[in-house]
Design a protein around this motif. Structure first.
Motif, PDB file in Angstrom:
ATOM      1  N   LYS A  59       0.881  -1.172   0.037  1.00 50.06           N
ATOM      2  CA  LYS A  59      -0.143   0.072  -0.135  1.00 50.06           C
ATOM      3  C   LYS A  59       0.881   1.244   0.130  1.00 50.06           C
ATOM      4  O   LYS A  59       1.892   1.412   0.664  1.00 50.06           O
ATOM      5  CB  LYS A  59      -0.952   0.036   1.318  1.00 50.06           C
ATOM      6  N   GLY A  60       0.691   2.112  -0.951  1.00 50.60           N
ATOM      7  CA  GLY A  60       1.224   3.398  -1.049  1.00 50.60           C
ATOM      8  C   GLY A  60       0.744   4.450   0.033  1.00 50.60           C
ATOM      9  O   GLY A  60      -0.173   4.329   0.704  1.00 50.60           O
ATOM     10  N   ASP A  62      -0.020   7.402  -0.623  1.00 53.31           N
ATOM     11  CA  ASP A  62      -1.504   8.408  -1.213  1.00 53.31           C
ATOM     12  C   ASP A  62      -2.517   7.490  -1.564  1.00 53.31           C
ATOM     13  O   ASP A  62      -2.518   6.455  -2.717  1.00 53.31           O
ATOM     14  CB  ASP A  62      -1.044   9.020  -2.573  1.00 53.31           C
ATOM     15  N   SER A  65      -4.062   3.463  -3.243  1.00 56.85           N
ATOM     16  CA  SER A  65      -2.800   3.024  -3.664  1.00 56.85           C
ATOM     17  C   SER A  65      -2.505   1.462  -3.175  1.00 56.85           C
ATOM     18  O   SER A  65      -2.396   1.405  -2.095  1.00 56.85           O
ATOM     19  CB  SER A  65      -1.613   3.913  -3.351  1.00 56.85           C
ATOM     20  N   HIS A  67      -1.620  -2.349  -4.455  1.00 58.64           N
ATOM     21  CA  HIS A  67      -0.972  -3.107  -5.446  1.00 58.64           C
ATOM     22  C   HIS A  67      -0.529  -4.534  -5.007  1.00 58.64           C
ATOM     23  O   HIS A  67      -0.210  -4.693  -3.652  1.00 58.64           O
ATOM     24  CB  HIS A  67       0.227  -2.589  -6.348  1.00 58.64           C
ATOM     25  N   ASN A 192      -1.161   0.243  -9.750  1.00 57.44           N
ATOM     26  CA  ASN A 192      -2.072   0.441  -8.800  1.00 57.44           C
ATOM     27  C   ASN A 192      -3.138   0.246  -8.999  1.00 57.44           C
ATOM     28  O   ASN A 192      -4.006   0.612  -9.802  1.00 57.44           O
ATOM     29  CB  ASN A 192      -1.825   1.919  -8.088  1.00 57.44           C
TER      30      ASN A 192
END
Length: 427
Positions: A59-60, A62, A65, A67, A192
């Motif tokens: 998880k990013g 921002d 997000s 993937h 993403n």
């Protein structure tokens, strides 16, 4: 390549064999067979190592997000189980309908692809019958499609057979898998998804009660259908599969007694490997398929002839080119989504899966060819048709049709369908 179909269930297929008679030296005993299968599976997985990994979500910062990656560095390996049932080969292959016990021959019943975060990506169950052996295998569909599944299965059986019969530990593999990932225009490996948690796209699909029945189509019957469809269209371009699929689509639509204005789709699985330019090798290991569809109304489908229906399917396949594949992938990367069963399960349409081109009956682990092939309960629903090669070869095809009880009864009385279908093959 392909979207993240985390919601779909696992790809589960298996083969039924006659149990060999144990020899005085201990070979062909079940203990010897289980040890041989474990050993050959272990060696096959050193080649097909992506199947030993697991899914990991990143998880990013921002949101959204989200993937998912395939991690093989901390590989949990595959699952292997040995089960024993009080059933005989005839109990499995004699009935036209698939008996409920077959579901128990496969591991991870009810599992969806996203469960590959915590469960192995490959699970094998060897079920010992009174006079037979069933080798069932479930693979996470995110990691492999049908082409890759049978590539792995063929390699595993070849390693086992070579060792079993020649007492050789040779690791030679005539078709090593290509495991390097292909991405569109250099995109990836991170794409993403527009989510913050898997609860936003995971649903557990529970199919309604239905029958699962096998129908056999001889080489002569398939050839006649192809000839008829082409003659009615004054062409030679319609394939055997397109003609057969058209008959199935028409007959199931008639059996359902749909209103003339009802929209119906026929979904076809297509392997993108050789359709790309430049093409991917047939040994590309991964999920590289797409579902195409032809669409019309029930009234149009049944008021026109077989050739008209087959031509709709031919046009859908012929239009699936490198350009259309890349355009679809580019659109998906811009707006990613996760497949949901609602896209295909509408009780008015037909969806085909698997392929009669897969080498199922060439698998010999060291005690002979299979008697039959069967599927697990994953991805079975009203209108799902699974394709198998006929055991006698020569272009014969077996169909596993899933329908509720009343439409199945009507299909069994449909003249167009039952005249083309042959009596079930007895082994």
């Amino acid at each position: 390549m392909g979207s993240y179909d985390a919601f779909c269930k696992l790809y589960s297929k298996g083969l039924l064999f006659t149990k060999p008679i144990p020899l005085k030296d201990g070979s062909h005993s079940m203990r010897n067979i289980i040890d041989q299968l474990k050993d050959s599976l272990s060696r096959a997985l050193t080649i097909f190592y992506p199947l030993t990994g697991h899914l990991v979500t990143k998880k990013g910062d921002d949101a959204p997000s989200y993937h998912v990656i395939l991690d093989c560095t901390d590989a949990p390996g595959a699952q292997f189980a040995h089960a024993v049932v009080d059933a005989q080969v005839a109990d499995i292959i004699a009935p036209d309908d698939v008996p409920p016990i077959v579901e128990s021959f496969f591991p991870f019943v009810g599992t969806v692809n996203n469960d590959g975060h915590t469960l192995p990506l490959l699970a094998v169950q060897v079920t010992e019958l009174v006079d037979g052996i069933f080798v069932g295998c479930s693979i996470n569909h995110v990691v492999a499609d049908g082409n890759s599944f049978w590539h792995f299965f063929n390699t595993w059986s070849e390693i086992s057979r070579t060792t079993f019969r020649n007492n050789s530990n040779s690791e030679f593999v005539p078709r090593p898998p290509i495991v390097k990932r292909w991405f569109l225009n250099g995109q990836g490996p991170i794409i993403n998804l527009p989510f913050t948690h898997h609860d936003e796209f995971i649903e557990r699909y529970l199919p309604s009660p239905q029958r699962e029945r096998f129908f056999h189509f001889s080489p002569e019957s398939v050839a006649c259908l192809k000839e008829k469809a082409n003659a009615e269209c004054n062409t030679s371009k319609i394939s055997s599969f397109q003609a057969l699929a058209a008959v199935v689509w028409r007959s199931i639509t008639r059996a359902r007694q749909l209103a003339d204005e009802q929209i119906t789709h026929c979904w076809l699985p297509v392997d993108n490997r050789l359709r790309l330019d430049p093409p991917l090798t047939a040994d590309y290991f991964g999920n590289c398929i797409q579902a195409l569809n032809a669409t019309t109304t029930a009234g149009e489908l049944l008021s026109n002839n077989l050739g008209w229906s087959a031509s709709l399917l031919h046009q859908a396949v012929a239009g699936h080119t490198d350009a259309s594949i890349r355009a679809w992938l580019e659109a998906w990367v811009r707006t990613p989504f996760v497949y949901q069963y609602g896209q295909f399960v509408d009780h008015q349409s037909v969806m085909f899966g698997s392929s009669p081109r897969f080498d199922m009956y060439g698998n010999d682990f060291g005690w002979g060819r299979p008697l039959a092939s069967r599927s697990g309960n994953g991805n079975k629903f009203d209108g799902k048709v699974t394709l198998y090669p006929g055991r006698e070869g020569g272009g014969s095809i077996d169909l596993e049709v899933c329908l509720p009880h009343q439409p199945m009864k009507a299909l069994e009385l449909d003249p167009e369908f039952m005249i083309a279908a042959s009596p079930s093959q007895a082994f």
